[in-house]
Scaffold this motif. Structure first.
Motif, short mmCIF file in Angstrom:
data_model
loop_
_atom_site.label_atom_id
_atom_site.label_comp_id
_atom_site.label_asym_id
_atom_site.label_seq_id
_atom_site.Cartn_x
_atom_site.Cartn_y
_atom_site.Cartn_z
N GLY A 222 8.76 8.93 6.25
CA GLY A 222 8.46 9.28 4.86
C GLY A 222 6.97 9.40 4.59
O GLY A 222 6.52 10.35 3.92
N VAL A 223 6.20 8.45 5.08
CA VAL A 223 4.74 8.49 4.86
C VAL A 223 4.14 9.71 5.54
O VAL A 223 3.24 10.36 4.99
N THR A 224 4.65 10.05 6.73
CA THR A 224 4.13 11.23 7.45
C THR A 224 4.41 12.52 6.67
O THR A 224 3.51 13.35 6.48
N ILE A 225 5.65 12.68 6.19
CA ILE A 225 5.99 13.87 5.40
C ILE A 225 5.16 13.92 4.12
O ILE A 225 4.66 14.98 3.72
N PHE A 226 5.01 12.78 3.49
CA PHE A 226 4.24 12.69 2.25
C PHE A 226 2.79 13.13 2.48
O PHE A 226 2.21 13.87 1.69
N GLY A 227 2.19 12.66 3.58
CA GLY A 227 0.81 13.02 3.88
C GLY A 227 0.64 14.51 4.15
O GLY A 227 -0.31 15.14 3.66
N LEU A 228 1.57 15.10 4.92
CA LEU A 228 1.48 16.52 5.21
C LEU A 228 1.66 17.36 3.94
O LEU A 228 0.96 18.37 3.74
N ALA A 229 2.58 16.94 3.06
CA ALA A 229 2.78 17.66 1.80
C ALA A 229 1.56 17.55 0.90
O ALA A 229 1.24 18.47 0.15
N SER A 230 0.86 16.42 0.97
CA SER A 230 -0.35 16.24 0.17
C SER A 230 -1.43 17.23 0.60
O SER A 230 -2.20 17.73 -0.23
N TRP B 169 -8.72 16.71 -4.61
CA TRP B 169 -8.87 15.43 -3.93
C TRP B 169 -7.89 14.39 -4.47
O TRP B 169 -7.68 13.34 -3.83
N ALA B 170 -7.28 14.66 -5.63
CA ALA B 170 -6.23 13.77 -6.13
C ALA B 170 -5.05 13.76 -5.17
O ALA B 170 -4.29 12.78 -5.10
N PHE B 171 -4.90 14.84 -4.41
CA PHE B 171 -3.86 14.89 -3.36
C PHE B 171 -4.45 14.55 -1.99
O PHE B 171 -3.81 13.90 -1.17
N GLY B 172 -5.68 14.99 -1.74
CA GLY B 172 -6.29 14.76 -0.44
C GLY B 172 -6.48 13.30 -0.11
O GLY B 172 -6.45 12.90 1.07
N ILE B 173 -6.64 12.44 -1.14
CA ILE B 173 -6.85 11.01 -0.91
C ILE B 173 -5.65 10.36 -0.24
O ILE B 173 -5.75 9.30 0.38
N ASN B 174 -4.47 11.02 -0.34
CA ASN B 174 -3.26 10.44 0.24
C ASN B 174 -3.29 10.42 1.77
O ASN B 174 -2.61 9.60 2.40
N VAL B 175 -4.06 11.33 2.36
CA VAL B 175 -4.05 11.45 3.82
C VAL B 175 -4.63 10.22 4.51
O VAL B 175 -3.96 9.62 5.37
N PRO B 176 -5.85 9.78 4.19
CA PRO B 176 -6.36 8.56 4.86
C PRO B 176 -5.53 7.33 4.53
O PRO B 176 -5.35 6.46 5.39
N LEU B 177 -5.02 7.24 3.30
CA LEU B 177 -4.16 6.10 2.95
C LEU B 177 -2.89 6.11 3.80
O LEU B 177 -2.43 5.05 4.25
N GLY B 178 -2.33 7.29 4.01
CA GLY B 178 -1.13 7.39 4.83
C GLY B 178 -1.37 6.92 6.25
O GLY B 178 -0.52 6.26 6.85
N ILE C 139 0.84 -1.20 0.00
CA ILE C 139 0.00 0.00 0.00
C ILE C 139 0.88 1.25 0.00
O ILE C 139 0.56 2.24 -0.66
N ALA C 140 2.00 1.20 0.73
CA ALA C 140 2.93 2.34 0.75
C ALA C 140 3.51 2.57 -0.65
O ALA C 140 3.61 3.71 -1.11
#
Length: 534
Positions: free
Chosen positions: A80-88, A164-173, A16-17
């Motif tokens: 990495g996942v945390t930074i990625f989610g915040l940037a999203s 939302w193409a970026f917002g979807i990353n937050v719940p996945l993260g 998933i990551a």
């Protein structure tokens, strides 16, 4: 819960990551026309929306692959996942093109922490036949997500917003973080951590950044003489000679310095960003060369297809995603094929079959691209292309890393991922430049045949190129003949980009001829490594 079961559940969250990172590199493609309309970005910014992510991603993979080995692979994945989610979140709320590009830069930092770490976790966690299956899952995830991204992006853009193409990353993260904490064990080098090669890291970043900057901005500032003056704040580039040749000179000097510096540190027994000793392993050396060349063709074409489908054929974002879904289906079919026949043929044979399928698929796309093309003529070739991606990606990763010692798996996987991402970045830069340059040239020639004044031609060409084709529907409403010329020119340019991608894949196939099967000496070592973990 047994350790074996925990490993396989952990692989689900690792996959998933990987999906999160790969989807984000493709999900934006179908949303680009909507972003252009909303934020008013230019075609150069369109490339940078993609490149800012891919470039930073490629430049930092080696750094974070090494750090993950020394300070903990699971820890690096979580950061990495945390930074990625915040940037999203920042990207979802961006109000200008520059802010969106800046958010993509931060996403690239997070992504660079995640991708090599997932590979090194698999390499350190699984053994023997299980490792091959795990690599197949990892590779198939990449292949499938290349097309699931556009479908997801199309659905979100059409029915909600491109944001939302970026917002979807937050719940996945959040799901990834929880699953990783529960089911993925920490692992790192057994030796004491030593200092990271900071100079090598800086040189690698400069090399990557200047190379891709030159390829993207060459058509803007001039390949040799200055077409447009570069301004940074109050400072202006003062020479008639374009800044692009200087940029490529910096690339050459920094790249050479990176290699020489690394070899020097290796000779004196210091740590290096890149494990140059790994390049003595034939499978690792030749596999990375092949992976870089293949990636030039694999992902660059994904930039031009959505633009052509929406600007010329008039598809919306969701329809574009459904067309590109054929690529994902082909990749998933390939994973089943590899599972059924993988034990009967060598991995390198599977790689070559996959590359041949990719060549047929991309070249076939080039042959059917026209202003009158329909989805029925496009989908079969996308399926074949996806089938090839699914075969080649997973097995090539296994071939590259099969002889790499576990203690160097982070550096090895980081190098492998870097080769792919540099190839992907170069593919987007080169094929994007081919697309926009040839579209502008072809359109100018067609308008000249209509005896349109030069000032009017320039205005039309700039509108089409700067908008990455998004201005074509409006031009068609204003003047049907000019709109048709624009559609033909953009279709021709997309065809040239497809044929160029096929050419890179042919080179990748030729490079794969230097890859061999497992040597007799390594068979014994691999057999010993096949013992199950406790």
């Amino acid at each position: 819960m047994t350790s074996a079961r925990r490993r396989w559940i952990g692989l689900v969250f690792i996959s998933i990551a990987v999906a999160l990172i790969i989807v984000d590199s493709t999900i934006v493609n179908v949303a680009i026309p909507s972003i252009i309309k909303d934020l008013g970005i230019t075609s150069t910014q369109v490339q940078w929306v993609q490149e800012s992510y891919t470039l930073v991603f490629a430049a930092l993979l080696l750094v974070f692959g090494t750090l993950a080995d020394r300070y903990g692979r699971r820890r690096m994945l979580l950061i990495g996942v945390t930074i990625f989610g915040l940037a999203s979140i920042l990207a979802a709320f961006a109000q200008t093109g520059d802010l969106l590009i800046g958010s993509r830069v931060i996403q690239g930092i997070g992504g660079a922490m995640v991708l090599p770490t997932t590979l090194s976790i698999i390499n350190a966690t699984f053994r023997g036949r299980d490792r091959g299956i795990a690599f197949a899952v990892w590779g198939s995830t990449i292949g499938g997500m290349v097309a699931v991204g556009p479908l997801l992006g199309g659905w979100l853009t059409t029915y909600f917003s491109w944001r939302w193409a970026f917002g979807i990353n937050v719940p996945l993260g959040i799901v990834i973080i929880v699953g990783t904490l529960l089911f993925v064990l920490e692992s790192k080098e057994s030796a004491d951590p030593r200092r990271v090669d900071v100079v090598g890291a800086i040189l690698s970043i400069v090399t990557s950044a200047t190379l891709v900057f030159g390829l993207i901005e060459g058509r803007t500032y001039g390949w040799w003489l200055t077409n447009k003056t570069l301004k940074i704040g109050d400072w202006t580039w003062p020479f008639d000679l374009s800044i692009i040749p200087l940029t490529f000179a910096v690339t050459l000097v920094a790249g050479t310095a990176f290699v020489l510096w690394g070899l020097h540190r290796q000779r004196v027994g210091k740590t290096t960003l890149l494990a140059f000793s790994l390049f003595r392993i034939a499978s690792f050396r030749n596999g990375n060369i092949a992976a870089l060349i293949v990636s030039l063709g694999e992902f660059g074409i994904i930039l031009s297809l959505p633009l052509w489908l929406q600007s010329v054929l008039g598809y919306d974002a969701l329809q574009t995603g459904f067309v590109l879904l054929a690529l994902a289906i082909g990749s998933f079919v390939a994973s089943g094929f590899a599972g059924a026949f993988g034990h009967r043929v060598s991995p390198i044979t599977v790689v070559r079959v996959g590359l041949l399928a990719e060549i047929i698929g991309v070249a076939g796309l080039g042959s059917v691209i026209s202003i009158d093309a329909g989805w029925l003529s496009i989908v079969p070739f996308l399926f074949v292309y996806g089938f090839g991606v699914g075969l080649a990606t997973a097995q090539l990763s296994g071939v590259v890393l099969k002889d790499v010692p576990v203690d160097q798996s982070g550096q090895g996987s980081g190098t492998s991922s870097t080769a792919r991402q540099i190839g992907s970045a170069l593919g987007i830069a080169i094929l994007g430049t081919i697309l926009f340059t040839s579209a502008g040239t072809a359109l100018d020639a067609r308008l000249a045949d209509r005896n349109l004044p030069e000032s009017a031609r320039t205005q039309v060409v700039n509108a089409v190129v700067d908008s990455a084709g998004a201005a074509i529907p409006a031009l068609t409403k204003q003047n049907a003949d000019v709109g048709r010329d624009a559609k033909i020119a953009f279709s021709d340019a997309t065809r040239y980009a497809a044929y160029s991608a096929a050419g890179f894949l042919v080179l990748g196939l030729l490079a794969s001829l230097r890859l061999n099967g497992v040597s007799t000496r390594r068979e014994e070592q691999l057999a010993a490594a096949a013992a199950p973990l406790p």
